[in-house]
Design an enzyme around this catalytic site. Structure first.
Site, short mmCIF file in Angstrom:
data_model
loop_
_atom_site.label_atom_id
_atom_site.label_comp_id
_atom_site.label_asym_id
_atom_site.label_seq_id
_atom_site.Cartn_x
_atom_site.Cartn_y
_atom_site.Cartn_z
N ASP A 67 -1.85 -0.85 -35.92
CA ASP A 67 -1.77 -2.31 -35.82
C ASP A 67 -1.92 -2.80 -34.39
OD1 ASP A 67 0.63 -1.22 -35.03
OD2 ASP A 67 1.85 -2.21 -36.53
N ASN A 136 13.19 -4.10 -41.38
CA ASN A 136 13.12 -4.76 -42.69
C ASN A 136 12.28 -3.95 -43.69
OD1 ASN A 136 10.59 -5.11 -41.68
ND2 ASN A 136 10.52 -7.33 -41.84
N HIS A 138 9.31 -2.56 -42.99
CA HIS A 138 7.85 -2.64 -42.83
C HIS A 138 7.26 -1.34 -42.29
CE1 HIS A 138 8.11 -4.64 -38.55
NE2 HIS A 138 7.84 -3.38 -38.41
N GLU A 143 4.53 -6.39 -43.88
CA GLU A 143 5.84 -7.02 -43.99
C GLU A 143 6.28 -7.13 -45.46
OE1 GLU A 143 7.52 -7.29 -41.38
OE2 GLU A 143 6.89 -8.90 -40.05
C1 GLP Z 1 6.85 -2.48 -34.84
C2 GLP Z 1 5.60 -1.73 -35.30
C3 GLP Z 1 5.90 -0.68 -36.34
C4 GLP Z 1 7.13 0.11 -35.94
C5 GLP Z 1 8.32 -0.80 -35.86
C6 GLP Z 1 9.62 -0.10 -35.60
O1 GLP Z 1 7.09 -3.64 -35.57
N1 GLP Z 1 4.57 -2.58 -35.78
O2 GLP Z 1 4.78 0.14 -36.53
O3 GLP Z 1 7.35 1.14 -36.85
O4 GLP Z 1 8.05 -1.74 -34.83
O5 GLP Z 1 9.82 0.08 -34.24
P1 GLP Z 1 10.91 0.99 -33.60
O6 GLP Z 1 10.42 2.38 -33.73
O7 GLP Z 1 10.96 0.55 -32.15
O8 GLP Z 1 12.18 0.76 -34.32
#
Ligand code: GLP
Length: 241
Positions: A67, A136, A138, A143
């Site tokens: 992404d 959440n 995702h 989402e």
């Molecule tokens: C972002 C990314 C996700 C990632 C998520 C969790 O929103 N788009 O791909 O998995 O954050 O991040 P973290 O690993 O910092 O908890």
């Protein structure tokens, strides 16, 4: 679904790096689907360390990132392109031509999503997709919703995600409201999916996603039906099971 319990973040990172390293050794020109966030940083660090020791060669590896925020280009230190270069690509011998990330500066969403889907197709699909888990539920930026979005699409970020990600920006207003993300089909078609999750704050969502119903309201739950899904999580992340 296979769950590997790690003692802590470092152990989780080494376990995940071992799996990625095996993939690269077995298929040097493999397609790695890569992720951002704090969860995979340790995994990238470990892979860089093994690269420096001469144990892994990335020269033929091709990558496709999950992404990117809309509106940010690679020179913006909050863009996912910047993140990937800073935390991984600039420290290994990957061929820059083999790196693919959605172009957040392309305002033509239809064109950008098609371009990205075509890239994934032309590569013959993803051999191993690395994922983190949003608070959440995702994955990438898929989402919670009433349905699963199949292919790369433009998404409006939920308030929960904006709140979770604002820690990286100076002010909340700076957090982009839209992103491009691979869809659920892109992810589900990967030969292998590897998710890294760490910490107490993820314990509840881990339980919901992997021991609850399969539902687009918790997008990661779809991985329960993936043919080769491995969750590497630390004790804290598994503490609600
Ligand atoms: C972002 C990314 C996700 C990632 C998520 C969790 O929103 N788009 O791909 O998995 O954050 O991040 P973290 O690993 O910092 O908890």
């Amino acid at each position: 679904m296979r769950i590997i319990e790690a003692k802590n973040y470092d152990h989780m990172s080494r376990q995940a790096a071992n799996i990625i390293s095996a993939q690269v050794i077995l298929k040097p020109d493999c397609v790695l689907g890569l992720a951002t966030g704090s969860s995979p940083i340790g995994t990238y660090k470990q892979l860089i360390d093994w690269y420096n020791k001469g144990d892994i060669d990335f020269s033929l590896v091709r990558t496709v990132n999950l992404d990117e925020y809309c509106g940010l280009d690679g020179s913006n230190d909050q863009s996912y392109r910047y993140f990937m270069h800073n935390n991984f690509f600039d420290h290994i011998n990957i061929n820059p031509d083999n790196i693919n990330i959605p172009d957040g500066k392309n305002e033509n969403a239809e064109e950008e999503c098609k371009r990205y889907n075509d890239i994934i197709k032309s590569m013959g699909g993803i051999d191993l997709q690395l994922l983190g888990l949003g608070p959440n539920g995702h994955i990438g930026f898929n989402e919670p919703a009433d349905f699963f979005s199949m292919d790369t699409h433009k998404v409006s970020l939920t308030d929960a995600t904006i709140q979770a990600n604002k820690r990286f920006f100076e002010k909340e207003e700076d957090v982009p409201r839209f992103a491009y993300t691979m869809g659920i089909r892109n992810i589900m078609q990967a030969e292998r999916v590897l998710m890294v999750v760490s910490g107490k704050s993820k314990a509840k969502v881990v339980k919901e996603a992997f021991f609850g119903d399969v539902t687009p309201k918790v997008p990661a739950s779809i991985l329960q039906v993936h043919k080769n899904f491995t969750l590497v999580a630390d004790e804290e992340a598994l503490s609600e099971l």
